[in-house]
Design an enzyme around this catalytic site. Structure first.
Site, PDB file in Angstrom:
ATOM      1  N   TYR A 142     119.723  35.392  -5.435  1.00  0.00           N
ATOM      2  CA  TYR A 142     120.898  36.242  -5.629  1.00  0.00           C
ATOM      3  C   TYR A 142     121.027  36.746  -7.066  1.00  0.00           C
ATOM      4  O   TYR A 142     121.643  37.771  -7.310  1.00  0.00           O
ATOM      5  CB  TYR A 142     122.175  35.465  -5.287  1.00  0.00           C
ATOM      6  CG  TYR A 142     122.554  35.454  -3.826  1.00  0.00           C
ATOM      7  CD1 TYR A 142     121.647  35.076  -2.853  1.00  0.00           C
ATOM      8  CD2 TYR A 142     123.837  35.802  -3.431  1.00  0.00           C
ATOM      9  CE1 TYR A 142     122.010  35.041  -1.528  1.00  0.00           C
ATOM     10  CE2 TYR A 142     124.217  35.765  -2.101  1.00  0.00           C
ATOM     11  CZ  TYR A 142     123.297  35.389  -1.149  1.00  0.00           C
ATOM     12  OH  TYR A 142     123.670  35.355   0.165  1.00  0.00           O
ATOM     13  N   LYS A 188     110.793  25.948   0.796  1.00  0.00           N
ATOM     14  CA  LYS A 188     109.608  26.578   1.386  1.00  0.00           C
ATOM     15  C   LYS A 188     108.438  26.272   0.450  1.00  0.00           C
ATOM     16  O   LYS A 188     107.758  27.169  -0.067  1.00  0.00           O
ATOM     17  CB  LYS A 188     109.868  28.089   1.557  1.00  0.00           C
ATOM     18  CG  LYS A 188     108.807  28.825   2.359  1.00  0.00           C
ATOM     19  CD  LYS A 188     108.810  28.527   3.851  1.00  0.00           C
ATOM     20  CE  LYS A 188     107.624  29.189   4.530  1.00  0.00           C
ATOM     21  NZ  LYS A 188     107.482  28.834   5.952  1.00  0.00           N
ATOM     22  N   ASP A 220     112.046  27.036   7.660  1.00  0.00           N
ATOM     23  CA  ASP A 220     111.857  27.538   9.028  1.00  0.00           C
ATOM     24  C   ASP A 220     112.045  26.406  10.034  1.00  0.00           C
ATOM     25  O   ASP A 220     112.723  26.560  11.055  1.00  0.00           O
ATOM     26  CB  ASP A 220     110.487  28.236   9.190  1.00  0.00           C
ATOM     27  CG  ASP A 220     109.324  27.455   8.598  1.00  0.00           C
ATOM     28  OD1 ASP A 220     109.558  26.413   7.929  1.00  0.00           O
ATOM     29  OD2 ASP A 220     108.161  27.863   8.805  1.00  0.00           O
ATOM     30  N   ASP A 244     122.820  30.151   2.494  1.00  0.00           N
ATOM     31  CA  ASP A 244     123.633  31.215   3.097  1.00  0.00           C
ATOM     32  C   ASP A 244     123.284  31.349   4.579  1.00  0.00           C
ATOM     33  O   ASP A 244     124.150  31.355   5.453  1.00  0.00           O
ATOM     34  CB  ASP A 244     123.370  32.542   2.359  1.00  0.00           C
ATOM     35  CG  ASP A 244     124.184  33.689   2.934  1.00  0.00           C
ATOM     36  OD1 ASP A 244     125.395  33.489   3.175  1.00  0.00           O
ATOM     37  OD2 ASP A 244     123.618  34.773   3.145  1.00  0.00           O
ATOM     38  N   ASP A 248     125.528  29.796   8.131  1.00  0.00           N
ATOM     39  CA  ASP A 248     125.994  30.635   9.254  1.00  0.00           C
ATOM     40  C   ASP A 248     125.456  30.088  10.572  1.00  0.00           C
ATOM     41  O   ASP A 248     126.172  30.010  11.573  1.00  0.00           O
ATOM     42  CB  ASP A 248     125.512  32.089   9.099  1.00  0.00           C
ATOM     43  CG  ASP A 248     126.562  32.993   8.443  1.00  0.00           C
ATOM     44  OD1 ASP A 248     127.246  32.513   7.506  1.00  0.00           O
ATOM     45  OD2 ASP A 248     126.695  34.161   8.857  1.00  0.00           O
TER      46      ASP A 248
HETATM   47  C1  IPM Z   1     128.990  33.957   1.908  1.00  0.00           C
HETATM   48  C2  IPM Z   1     128.856  35.448   2.003  1.00  0.00           C
HETATM   49  C3  IPM Z   1     128.497  35.988   0.630  1.00  0.00           C
HETATM   50  C4  IPM Z   1     127.177  35.363   0.233  1.00  0.00           C
HETATM   51  C5  IPM Z   1     128.453  37.515   0.546  1.00  0.00           C
HETATM   52  C6  IPM Z   1     129.751  38.144   0.976  1.00  0.00           C
HETATM   53  C7  IPM Z   1     128.088  37.971  -0.846  1.00  0.00           C
HETATM   54  O1  IPM Z   1     127.921  35.791   2.965  1.00  0.00           O
HETATM   55  O2  IPM Z   1     129.889  33.486   1.174  1.00  0.00           O
HETATM   56  O3  IPM Z   1     128.234  33.247   2.554  1.00  0.00           O
HETATM   57  O4  IPM Z   1     126.119  35.839   0.642  1.00  0.00           O
HETATM   58  O5  IPM Z   1     127.211  34.373  -0.499  1.00  0.00           O
HETATM   59 MN    MN Z   2     127.103  34.085   4.066  1.00  0.00          MN
END
Ligand code: IPM
Ligand code: MN
Length: 356
Positions: A142, A188, A220, A244, A248
């Site tokens: 990032y 990785k 992976d 990240d 999710d």
């Molecule tokens: C998160 C979000 C952020 C990230 C975005 C909105 C920049 O997806 O907090 O996970 O990628 O960190």
């Molecule tokens: Mn995110």
């Protein structure tokens, strides 16, 4: 009476609606726990672009630094999607995380028994899962330089220093000591040098924590294991981009991304936000699930203020509303007794949290 100041960043989309519910709950328990929380609002993301012409006005960083903690809703929306990267709402959030040096993003994934059917995964696979993703938040892909978009070519750099890995690894081991004493470090290392350094450094830090069982896993494989057998995990520590993605994925164990809170902490500051985004498609309709936001406020009470009892009130209240069958629309299909609005859900949690 104990006094705290909280910087409130409502942001965009559903951000303002869910923040209002978190404040409602905090106000309700403050009375019971003899706390005085004062709020100072600050702009970030799309709303800051509209009002100030930049996704992160300098006063936002000042307000955030002068408060005892930052409570943040969500940012972003289609309106700002075509802006150049450094003017987008997301850049505001990344700059805020960096300015506060909140390098450790803690994303606990809990499966509420009442919502066991809300997950697309089989109940027997997810029942009893309880893990936390410890995501490095202020480095990695990032933030790495060089980066750029130059005509036919674009590039980003994944870079970590040993210091950056050491401090996030230490945080993960400390958290594991209070849990089930297992750390899975995800990388990785079969392909990337940055992951080899990550792995070596995590191994070094592990020497200081002989009671912890450490394993390394390629990202992976980790993505696959998370849905195959999530119960094998306790603490997952990983870099910014892998964290990240995996968080999710892990949120789906619980059935809705609208349920999961996060805490971003460093040496000094703390930023508390749901893991979900601003959901512009449902903004302003009163149907957003405020639980992730409210649970983030509970994490703030616990991690930033050490107010364990107040935090427990909120966590117990969330369990109780779910047990009683109150559901926002995202989880309405699962054993709902009554489908409620964002604000009704907030009021119920506020009421239960103060009754406990
Ligand atoms: C998160 C979000 C952020 C990230 C975005 C909105 C920049 O997806 O907090 O996970 O990628 O960190
Ligand atoms: Mn995110």
């Amino acid at each position: 009476m104990k006094r705290y100041t909280v910087a409130l960043i409502k942001g965009d989309g559903i951000g303002p609606e869910i923040i209002d519910e978190a404040v409602k709950v905090l106000d309700a328990i403050s009375v019971k726990e003899d706390l005085e929380i004062t709020y100072k609002e600050a702009l970030l993301g799309g709303s800051a672009i509209e009002m100030k012409g930049t996704p992160i006005p300098p006063e936002t960083i000042e307000i955030a630094k002068s408060a005892d903690a930052v409570l943040f809703g969500a940012i972003g929306g289609p309106k700002w999607d075509d802006l150049p990267r450094d003017q987008r709402p997301e850049t505001g959030l990344l700059k805020l995380r960096k300015a506060l040096e909140v390098f450790a993003n803690l994303r606990p994934v809990r499966v509420y028994d009442e919502l066991i059917n809300a997950s697309t995964l089989k109940p027997e696979v997810i029942k009893g899962s309880d893990l936390i993703v410890v995501r490095e938040l202020t480095g990695g892909l990032y933030f790495g330089e060089p980066r750029g978009y130059e005509g036919e070519k674009a590039f980003n750099t994944m870079v970590y220093t040993k210091d950056e890995v050491r401090r996030i690894a230490k945080k993960a081991f400390e958290i594991a000591m209070k849990r089930n004493k297992k750390v899975t470090s995800v990388d990785k290392a079969n392909v990337l040098e940055v992951s080899q350094l990550w792995r070596d450094t995590v191994n070094e830090v592990a020497q200081e924590f002989p009671e912890i069982t450490l394993e390394h896993m390629y990202v992976d494989n980790a993505a696959m294991q998370l849905v195959r057998d999530p119960k094998q995990f306790d603490v997952i520590v990983t870099g910014n981009i892998f964290g990240d993605i995996l968080s999710d994925e892990a949120s789906m164990l619980s059935g809705s991304i609208g349920l999961l809170p996060s805490a971003s902490i460093g040496e000094k500051y703390g930023l508390y936000e749901p893991i979900h985004g601003s959901a512009p498609d449902i903004a302003g309709q009163g149907i957003a699930n405020p639980i992730a936001m409210i649970a983030s406020a509970a994490m703030m009470l616990k991690y930033q203020f050490g107010e364990e009892r107040a935090a427990n009130r909120i966590e117990e209240a969330i369990k109780k509303v779910l047990k009683e069958g109150y559901r926002t629309r995202d989880i309405a299909a699962f054993d709902a007794k009554e489908v409620v609005t964002t604000s009704e859900m907030g009021s119920l949690i506020a009421q239960y949290a103060s009754e406990l």
